[in-house]
Design a protein around this motif. Sequence first.
Motif, short mmCIF file in Angstrom:
data_model
loop_
_atom_site.label_atom_id
_atom_site.label_comp_id
_atom_site.label_asym_id
_atom_site.label_seq_id
_atom_site.Cartn_x
_atom_site.Cartn_y
_atom_site.Cartn_z
N ALA A 73 -38.67 0.59 35.30
CA ALA A 73 -39.19 0.89 33.86
C ALA A 73 -40.04 0.32 33.70
N ASP A 156 -38.66 11.50 32.20
CA ASP A 156 -39.11 10.47 31.07
C ASP A 156 -38.20 8.73 31.85
N VAL A 158 -35.91 7.61 31.06
CA VAL A 158 -34.77 6.45 31.20
C VAL A 158 -33.93 8.01 32.29
N GLY A 220 -28.31 10.87 31.55
CA GLY A 220 -30.01 10.64 31.30
C GLY A 220 -31.40 11.50 31.09
#
Length: 278
Positions: A73, A156, A158, A220
Amino acid sequence: MSEQMETTQSVPTGFWQAVMIDLARCLRFYSRLPVPALPYEQTPHALPDFPRLARVLPLAGLILGILPALAMASALWLDLGPWLAAILAVSVMTLTTGAFHEDGLADTADSFGGATRERRLDIMRDSRIGTFGAAALFLALAFRIGALATLITRTDGVAAAAAILGIAALCRTAGLMPLVFLPPARLEGASHAVGQPPRDVFWFAAGLAGAAAIILGVLGGLPFEGIILMMALSVLSGYGMIRFADHHIQGQTGDIAGATQQIAEIAALFGLLIMIHP
């Protein structure tokens, strides 16, 4: 195993104290994280008791997935791109575990060069890495990095973080399968010393890992069919390694368990990607 490890002693009668002790010992065994001794823990460096620790292994897997997910992240937030983010995540996971499972994969691959069961077991004991082991390590790292980078580009940060956490629980539980369903190949060594997890404890851990993967995947934003295939291929990898180990060395070792974890992780990532189209 460290020569300084003590014999396992009884844990406190409190349920949550016992769970926390098992989780702390599981993390010490599976990682290089500096897990401190708990206030109510009598023997923090006791020899792992796998018949007990197996039940909390999915939780330990989730914890071990946190740092790689944060590293990925952070790389995405810094706009370093999916490939560098994936490389950083896999690197952090490898450092966190001290290449614990990678070592098992390399030793298992090197044992392909043995003509007899005894020779294969001797090769697994050897700390040196041969051609088969080096090739297996390279391919495993390439598959993990490539699959994670592809997952990032198709989803993505997440969703990819949820996948890292869920798969961290699934693949470590899959790594238990040879230990549960096969006898130790040797009468000494780590897999014999830590004990054989009972099947009912394994099924509890498998249910816990599956529930965690589904919950994290749904939260998620991962497709449900992808989560199911991810779980199915992780289990099939464990079953395949049981069949392989039974034929290869007529039993299991810690190296076999480590190799199973690596293969299950790759299979789970592939299963997820199959159901997530560009």
